[in-house]
Design an enzyme around this catalytic site. Structure first.
Site, PDB file in Angstrom:
ATOM      1  N   GLU A   1      15.978 -16.000  -8.370  1.00  0.00           N
ATOM      2  CA  GLU A   1      16.828 -17.188  -8.233  1.00  0.00           C
ATOM      3  C   GLU A   1      15.982 -18.464  -8.151  1.00  0.00           C
ATOM      4  O   GLU A   1      16.446 -19.478  -7.644  1.00  0.00           O
ATOM      5  CB  GLU A   1      17.702 -17.050  -6.984  1.00  0.00           C
ATOM      6  CG  GLU A   1      18.702 -15.903  -7.104  1.00  0.00           C
ATOM      7  CD  GLU A   1      19.636 -15.778  -5.910  1.00  0.00           C
ATOM      8  OE1 GLU A   1      20.864 -15.774  -6.107  1.00  0.00           O
ATOM      9  OE2 GLU A   1      19.144 -15.675  -4.770  1.00  0.00           O
TER      10      GLU A   1
ATOM     11  N   GLY B   1      24.997  -5.852  -4.106  1.00  0.00           N
ATOM     12  CA  GLY B   1      23.566  -5.827  -3.785  1.00  0.00           C
ATOM     13  C   GLY B   1      23.426  -5.724  -2.266  1.00  0.00           C
ATOM     14  O   GLY B   1      24.392  -5.376  -1.560  1.00  0.00           O
TER      15      GLY B   1
ATOM     16  N   LYS C   1      19.780 -24.760   3.813  1.00  0.00           N
ATOM     17  CA  LYS C   1      19.381 -23.367   3.545  1.00  0.00           C
ATOM     18  C   LYS C   1      18.525 -23.291   2.279  1.00  0.00           C
ATOM     19  O   LYS C   1      17.544 -22.553   2.218  1.00  0.00           O
ATOM     20  CB  LYS C   1      20.639 -22.502   3.426  1.00  0.00           C
ATOM     21  CG  LYS C   1      20.426 -21.088   2.905  1.00  0.00           C
ATOM     22  CD  LYS C   1      20.000 -20.121   3.981  1.00  0.00           C
ATOM     23  CE  LYS C   1      19.525 -18.764   3.484  1.00  0.00           C
ATOM     24  NZ  LYS C   1      20.398 -18.028   2.617  1.00  0.00           N
TER      25      LYS C   1
HETATM   26  O1  PAF Z   1      16.924 -14.847   0.165  1.00  0.00           O
HETATM   27  C1  PAF Z   1      16.696 -14.245   1.233  1.00  0.00           C
HETATM   28  O2  PAF Z   1      15.976 -13.236   1.289  1.00  0.00           O
HETATM   29  C2  PAF Z   1      17.375 -14.745   2.505  1.00  0.00           C
HETATM   30  O3  PAF Z   1      18.088 -15.906   2.202  1.00  0.00           O
HETATM   31  C3  PAF Z   1      16.469 -14.969   3.709  1.00  0.00           C
HETATM   32  C4  PAF Z   1      17.278 -15.627   4.816  1.00  0.00           C
HETATM   33  C5  PAF Z   1      15.263 -15.811   3.362  1.00  0.00           C
HETATM   34  C6  PAF Z   1      16.046 -13.670   4.343  1.00  0.00           C
HETATM   35  O4  PAF Z   1      15.104 -12.937   3.622  1.00  0.00           O
END
Ligand code: PAF
Length: 305
Positions: A268, A9, A185
């Site tokens: 997700e 991807g 994160k």
């Molecule tokens: O999932 C995503 O898109 C990425 O983790 C992030 C850092 C938010 C950038 O779009």
């Protein structure tokens, strides 16, 4: 170091291409034939700012072409991790290191069902990348990448892999508290991804809307409380500032969740806001905003916009 990137991807293709560009032996593996064929025929085209470059690299849908990896980087969607790692089991031997840089929680558990924890490294990256069409991605910048060994102890090979990623232009540090890193994160993703998926806005546009910023703050506050209840130490005290800095660094990016919704794919959400809500319930921390985001995004998934 022979590297197999599992998942071609946007992020898998980007990481594979950066490693290939810096002279490493890399092959991308995916079952998505269109993407693999486009990369093999024309190389991977990376658009960045006003520039465009093509990176020649190998890609395959054929497991038999892979051989054994020194490093196997997992970049499939979090709900596919278990099946993907089982699928590439034949590429992993006792010396192979497996690195996950995926979004959300649950990937380490899925990988360590198949690979001994001492061979597994986990981390997070804030790079923003979008798949525009087969063989073409847009790299919208990013901040630092953090990686660390799942089984604490010897971090020498984590340093070696960080060096490899640094050599490929990904600013990478070794960080031993992997759970804290992943939750930091995860909570930032919980504040960015559903808000972009629901509104259709790019990451940077969230910063210009005071209503969305208020929602972002509430999502982050709940996430912080859930992390604290679990005894997880986040690597940033200033989650609001950190999340805004990720939005700014990936200003032009359409988040992975927005792209999933636009393309009518599963998102997700369960591994991100759904995970905050589930752990909140387990530890008796209220998470009304994360629950609301989870329900809204699940509803968008059903609608297959
Ligand atoms: O999932 C995503 O898109 C990425 O983790 C992030 C850092 C938010 C950038 O779009």
């Amino acid at each position: 170091m022979k590297t197999i990137v599992v998942g071609a991807g946007a992020m898998g293709s980007l990481v594979g291409a950066l490693l290939a560009e810096s002279g490493n032996d890399v092959i991308l593996y995916d079952i998505a034939k269109e993407q693999v064929d486009a990369i093999n025929e024309h190389g991977l085209v990376i658009e960045q700012g006003d520039g465009r470059r093509t990176v020649k690299m190998k890609a395959t849908t054929d497991l038999n072409r892979l051989g054994t990896a020194d490093l196997l980087v997992v970049l499939v969607k979090s709900y596919d991790t278990g099946a993907a790692i089982l699928g590439v089991k034949s590429c992993i031997d006792a010396h192979t290191k497996v690195l996950t840089l995926q979004n959300g929680e649950g990937n380490i558990d899925a990988i360590t069902k198949v690979v001994p924890p001492r061979q597994v490294l986990a981390g997070v990256t804030s790079h923003g990348a979008m798949l525009l069409r087969p063989g073409v991605i847009r790299h919208n910048g990013g901040a630092r990448t953090f990686i660390g060994p799942v089984d604490k102890g010897d971090d020498s090979w984590a340093k070696e892999i960080a060096q490899l990623l640094n050599g490929a232009g990904m600013d990478t540090r070794v960080f031993l508290d992997i759970t804290g890193t992943i939750w930091t994160k995860l909570i930032a993703n919980a504040a960015i991804n559903p808000l972009t998926a629901i509104t259709g806005l790019c990451n940077g546009a969230l910063l210009e809307d005071e209503n969305l910023l208020k929602l972002m703050e509430s999502i982050l506050e709940e996430g912080k409380a859930v992390a604290e209840a679990q005894g997880i130490k986040l690597f940033r005290d200033d989650m609001f500032e950190y999340t805004k800095s990720v939005c700014a660094a990936t200003r032009e990016n359409k988040s992975s969740m927005l792209m999933d919704v636009v393309k009518g794919r599963r998102t997700e959400i369960d591994a991100i806001n759904g995970m905050v809500a589930m752990r909140g319930q387990r530890y008796q921390v209220p998470t009304p905003v994360n629950t609301c985001m989870t329900r809204l995004v699940r509803s968008l998934e059903k609608g297959k916009r």
